[in-house]
Design a protein around this motif. Sequence first.
Motif, PDB file in Angstrom:
ATOM      1  N   ALA A 254      -6.924   7.575  -6.993  1.00 45.64           N
ATOM      2  CA  ALA A 254      -6.431   8.371  -8.181  1.00 45.64           C
ATOM      3  C   ALA A 254      -7.004   9.895  -8.374  1.00 45.64           C
ATOM      4  O   ALA A 254      -6.469  10.663  -9.005  1.00 45.64           O
TER       5      ALA A 254
ATOM      6  N   ASP B 164      -6.979   1.130  -7.456  1.00 53.48           N
ATOM      7  CA  ASP B 164      -7.237   2.330  -7.130  1.00 53.48           C
ATOM      8  C   ASP B 164      -8.540   2.105  -6.152  1.00 53.48           C
ATOM      9  O   ASP B 164      -9.737   2.026  -6.574  1.00 53.48           O
TER      10      ASP B 164
ATOM     11  N   VAL C  80      -2.595  -3.684  -9.658  1.00 55.29           N
ATOM     12  CA  VAL C  80      -2.782  -2.333  -8.945  1.00 55.29           C
ATOM     13  C   VAL C  80      -4.045  -2.060  -8.714  1.00 55.29           C
ATOM     14  O   VAL C  80      -5.011  -2.129  -9.700  1.00 55.29           O
TER      15      VAL C  80
ATOM     16  N   HIS D  90      -3.851   1.623  -3.324  1.00 53.14           N
ATOM     17  CA  HIS D  90      -3.412   2.983  -3.281  1.00 53.14           C
ATOM     18  C   HIS D  90      -4.650   3.911  -3.194  1.00 53.14           C
ATOM     19  O   HIS D  90      -5.736   3.574  -3.287  1.00 53.14           O
TER      20      HIS D  90
ATOM     21  N   THR E 188       0.919  -1.289  -0.111  1.00 54.38           N
ATOM     22  CA  THR E 188       0.138   0.003  -0.205  1.00 54.38           C
ATOM     23  C   THR E 188       0.832   1.234  -0.118  1.00 54.38           C
ATOM     24  O   THR E 188       2.042   1.301  -0.542  1.00 54.38           O
TER      25      THR E 188
ATOM     26  N   HIS F  67      -1.122   5.948  -7.757  1.00 55.73           N
ATOM     27  CA  HIS F  67      -1.686   5.004  -8.591  1.00 55.73           C
ATOM     28  C   HIS F  67      -1.339   4.651  -9.816  1.00 55.73           C
ATOM     29  O   HIS F  67      -0.845   3.644 -10.301  1.00 55.73           O
TER      30      HIS F  67
END
Length: 281
Positions: free
Chosen positions: A92, A116, A114, A89, A9, A98
């Motif tokens: 965005a 968002d 990945v 993460h 993270t 991100h």
Amino acid sequence: MSRHVAIVTDSTAYLPQRTMERHGITAVPLTVVLGDRALEEGTEISTRSLALALQKRRSVTTSRPSPQVFAETYRRVAESGATGIVSLHLSAELSGTHDAAVLAAREAPVPVRVVDTGMIAMALGFCALSAAETAEAGGTMDEAVAAAEKRASGTSAFFYVDTLDYLRRGGRIGAAQALFGSALAVKPLLQLDGGRIEPLEKVRTASRAIARLEELAADRAGGARVDIAVHHLAAPDRASALADRLRARVPGLGELHVSEVGAVIGAHTGPGLLGVVVSAR
């Protein structure tokens, strides 16, 4: 080496260090630029230093991690035995973090998903915890992603700030600027909506705003099983008192975290911030 799905993270999740260590979660730091100095959140700048800088109206900005920092993180995590990585993460809509992770993921030595989350602070932290718990139970990358996305869908975040000045300076309030305009006497309540910080209500005094923040959190929790995080910046007494009241009001309370936000969020909200994250289990 053990083979596993690893969770990455970023530093805006504000997970307790012991929690990250227990679940094997890695956090990539964002950067705070104080004057002409670039400092990593969590290690090179304290929230006290940030609050003093803001109060003196020094120039404070924030910056995403570079793709190279993510690439190095993914490499280290893969070397530790991970067969795949779920990288979760902050929204965005609020940061390019991100996008930097996506660029690095293309060259990673193991598959990287990945995500968002559309979240920030412990709203993001709870997503990372759900993903880590799923991975620890032997879950696949897809299952860890699904757990994080489910947690995000059941999570709400509400914020009180003493002034909109810091959010306005950083361009983080969007429609809130038009809504509140120059009503300087107003104490704003904000929410995380669609990955953006949006206006919710305007209240005339700080005490009424904080009471309303408590009501919003308690109403959102209802009778469900929830975890709650209370965040603050340079307002520990307010945060502790709010947490105590929520502990008494929320019958389905699981974990309750009280923590000061780091320098990245603090740079955009200013001292006096109170935030409450309510996350359904």
